[in-house]
Design an enzyme around this catalytic site. Sequence first.
Site, PDB file in Angstrom:
ATOM      1  N   PHE A  92      41.580  10.540  -5.893  1.00 49.74           N
ATOM      2  CA  PHE A  92      40.958  10.782  -4.598  1.00 49.74           C
ATOM      3  C   PHE A  92      41.380  12.164  -4.114  1.00 49.74           C
ATOM      4  O   PHE A  92      42.573  12.449  -3.992  1.00 49.74           O
ATOM      5  CB  PHE A  92      41.389   9.707  -3.597  1.00 49.74           C
ATOM      6  CG  PHE A  92      40.965   8.325  -4.006  1.00 49.74           C
ATOM      7  CD1 PHE A  92      39.739   7.814  -3.614  1.00 49.74           C
ATOM      8  CD2 PHE A  92      41.785   7.539  -4.804  1.00 49.74           C
ATOM      9  CE1 PHE A  92      39.341   6.544  -4.006  1.00 49.74           C
ATOM     10  CE2 PHE A  92      41.404   6.269  -5.197  1.00 49.74           C
ATOM     11  CZ  PHE A  92      40.181   5.771  -4.802  1.00 49.74           C
ATOM     12  N   ALA A  98      46.088  14.674   1.208  1.00 49.79           N
ATOM     13  CA  ALA A  98      46.475  13.531   2.036  1.00 49.79           C
ATOM     14  C   ALA A  98      47.310  13.968   3.236  1.00 49.79           C
ATOM     15  O   ALA A  98      47.054  13.537   4.367  1.00 49.79           O
ATOM     16  CB  ALA A  98      47.240  12.517   1.193  1.00 49.79           C
ATOM     17  N   ILE A 127      46.070   9.641  -5.185  1.00 47.19           N
ATOM     18  CA  ILE A 127      45.483  10.491  -4.158  1.00 47.19           C
ATOM     19  C   ILE A 127      46.238  11.813  -4.123  1.00 47.19           C
ATOM     20  O   ILE A 127      47.444  11.853  -4.300  1.00 47.19           O
ATOM     21  CB  ILE A 127      45.433   9.823  -2.766  1.00 47.19           C
ATOM     22  CG1 ILE A 127      46.804   9.678  -2.145  1.00 47.19           C
ATOM     23  CG2 ILE A 127      44.746   8.488  -2.820  1.00 47.19           C
ATOM     24  CD1 ILE A 127      46.736   9.316  -0.685  1.00 47.19           C
ATOM     25  N   CYS A 128      45.503  12.872  -3.942  1.00 45.46           N
ATOM     26  CA  CYS A 128      46.081  14.214  -3.914  1.00 45.46           C
ATOM     27  C   CYS A 128      47.028  14.329  -2.720  1.00 45.46           C
ATOM     28  O   CYS A 128      46.613  14.165  -1.570  1.00 45.46           O
ATOM     29  CB  CYS A 128      44.968  15.253  -3.814  1.00 45.46           C
ATOM     30  SG  CYS A 128      45.584  16.944  -3.670  1.00 45.46           S
ATOM     31  N   VAL A 129      48.287  14.590  -3.001  1.00 44.77           N
ATOM     32  CA  VAL A 129      49.294  14.627  -1.945  1.00 44.77           C
ATOM     33  C   VAL A 129      49.016  15.734  -0.929  1.00 44.77           C
ATOM     34  O   VAL A 129      49.150  15.516   0.285  1.00 44.77           O
ATOM     35  CB  VAL A 129      50.722  14.729  -2.535  1.00 44.77           C
ATOM     36  CG1 VAL A 129      50.934  16.034  -3.277  1.00 44.77           C
ATOM     37  CG2 VAL A 129      51.777  14.553  -1.457  1.00 44.77           C
TER      38      VAL A 129
END
Length: 128
Positions: free
Chosen positions: A39, A82, A77-79
């Site tokens: 994501f 996010a 998910i891409c930190v």
Amino acid sequence: MRFAIVVTGPAYGTQQASSAFQFAQALIAEGHKLSSVFFYREGVYNANHLTSPASDEFDLVRGWQQLNAQHGVALNICVAAALRRGVVDEMEAGRLGLASSNLQQGFTLSGLGALAEASLTCDRVVQF
């Protein structure tokens, strides 16, 4: 065949995430292996456990979580994306001095390395 999916749209408001979820279900139903879903950008909102759809709508956030629990699909998910959008796990919430976290169980904050690895190890990468 081994697949990875990249989701760049939020859980609600666009068709991207729901189309990706339906595609994921179809892959599994046809006997393909779905290794991971990454994501990115607005797609990180799919991991927000504070999302509360109307009672007559499909709960896409919990749908992704069930996909993880039932089929072992990694939900990364891409930190960076996010954190920019206020989606944090307990560790990041503590580091940033926030009162609580909102990352849905089953999702993992990851770097772009997770996407690169999926690109190298899967036969196909499909973006929504």
